[in-house]
Design a protein around this motif. Sequence first.
Motif, short mmCIF file in Angstrom:
data_model
loop_
_atom_site.label_atom_id
_atom_site.label_comp_id
_atom_site.label_asym_id
_atom_site.label_seq_id
_atom_site.Cartn_x
_atom_site.Cartn_y
_atom_site.Cartn_z
N MET A 105 11.17 11.72 -0.62
CA MET A 105 10.93 10.39 -1.20
C MET A 105 10.52 9.47 -0.07
O MET A 105 11.27 9.27 0.89
CB MET A 105 12.21 9.87 -1.86
CG MET A 105 12.12 8.47 -2.38
SD MET A 105 11.43 8.35 -4.02
CE MET A 105 12.75 9.01 -4.98
N ILE A 108 7.47 3.96 -0.25
CA ILE A 108 6.18 3.37 -0.60
C ILE A 108 6.08 3.33 -2.13
O ILE A 108 6.52 4.26 -2.80
CB ILE A 108 5.01 4.22 -0.06
CG1 ILE A 108 5.04 4.26 1.47
CG2 ILE A 108 3.66 3.70 -0.55
CD1 ILE A 108 4.06 5.24 2.07
N ALA A 109 5.49 2.29 -2.68
CA ALA A 109 5.21 2.21 -4.11
C ALA A 109 3.79 1.67 -4.28
O ALA A 109 3.34 0.85 -3.49
CB ALA A 109 6.21 1.29 -4.81
N ASP A 110 3.08 2.17 -5.31
CA ASP A 110 1.73 1.67 -5.53
C ASP A 110 1.51 1.04 -6.90
O ASP A 110 0.46 0.48 -7.17
CB ASP A 110 0.70 2.78 -5.30
CG ASP A 110 0.78 3.92 -6.29
OD1 ASP A 110 1.57 3.83 -7.25
OD2 ASP A 110 0.05 4.90 -6.12
N GLY A 111 2.49 1.13 -7.79
CA GLY A 111 2.39 0.50 -9.10
C GLY A 111 1.43 1.19 -10.06
O GLY A 111 1.21 0.71 -11.17
N GLU A 112 0.88 2.31 -9.68
CA GLU A 112 -0.07 3.04 -10.53
C GLU A 112 0.64 3.55 -11.77
O GLU A 112 1.72 4.13 -11.68
CB GLU A 112 -0.67 4.22 -9.74
CG GLU A 112 -1.64 5.06 -10.51
CD GLU A 112 -2.87 4.32 -10.99
OE1 GLU A 112 -3.17 4.41 -12.19
OE2 GLU A 112 -3.52 3.66 -10.15
N LYS A 113 0.05 3.34 -12.94
CA LYS A 113 0.69 3.81 -14.17
C LYS A 113 0.10 5.10 -14.71
O LYS A 113 0.56 5.62 -15.70
CB LYS A 113 0.67 2.72 -15.23
CG LYS A 113 -0.70 2.28 -15.67
CD LYS A 113 -0.57 1.17 -16.70
CE LYS A 113 -1.93 0.66 -17.09
NZ LYS A 113 -1.82 -0.40 -18.07
N THR A 136 0.00 8.06 -12.99
CA THR A 136 0.38 9.10 -12.04
C THR A 136 1.01 10.27 -12.77
O THR A 136 1.56 10.13 -13.86
CB THR A 136 1.36 8.57 -10.98
OG1 THR A 136 2.51 8.06 -11.64
CG2 THR A 136 0.73 7.49 -10.14
N SER A 148 11.73 8.02 5.19
CA SER A 148 11.74 8.87 4.01
C SER A 148 13.09 9.57 3.89
O SER A 148 13.87 9.60 4.84
CB SER A 148 10.64 9.94 4.11
OG SER A 148 9.37 9.35 4.19
#
Length: 186
Positions: free
Chosen positions: A127, A130-135, A137, A167
Amino acid sequence: MPAIELPEPNEPVPAGDFIADPDATMHYFAVDRSGSLQWEQGSFSYFDVEAHIVELIPASVSDAFKAHLRSVGVSYIIAGDEQLDMAEAVRKIGETFNTSEIILGGGGTLNWSMLRDGLCDEVSIVMMPIADGEKHTRSLFEADEKYSAPLPIGFSLASVEPLEDGSVWMRYGVNGPVDANRTRTR
């Protein structure tokens, strides 16, 4: 995926598996349920190691496709008659390459099929912070009606290790199917 147009072989293709490079130090096992992965060579570079390609195919794949794999130096293991039998493929990988451990780095559908069929004994997840907010995925495990249906599978935490970059590496043992009606209490 469109069918591959390959010429019929001039000579009969010998029956059984084909190992083009028995001395390879690293193998890349490609799951090919229909004989559609058309390679141009028998290996590729993976960091500083050359990975030899081994296709996992059912016996129903055409001789023209098998002849193509042979001509470019790609090995193949036949597992299953009409459909690819991953349990048979895993067994044959162990016997052919004298190994008891395989690292699965597939997509969600392959990961789920292997897990659901009892072919995974550990799940290893890193893990990253980082987060990218992509829905749109993909998930780590995705059932596909063509290959395997959904089923609750339980895990048990084996270890958690923080890594230098922030991580976290989590390792889980696979317990197997759980009763979907069972409620968890704490």
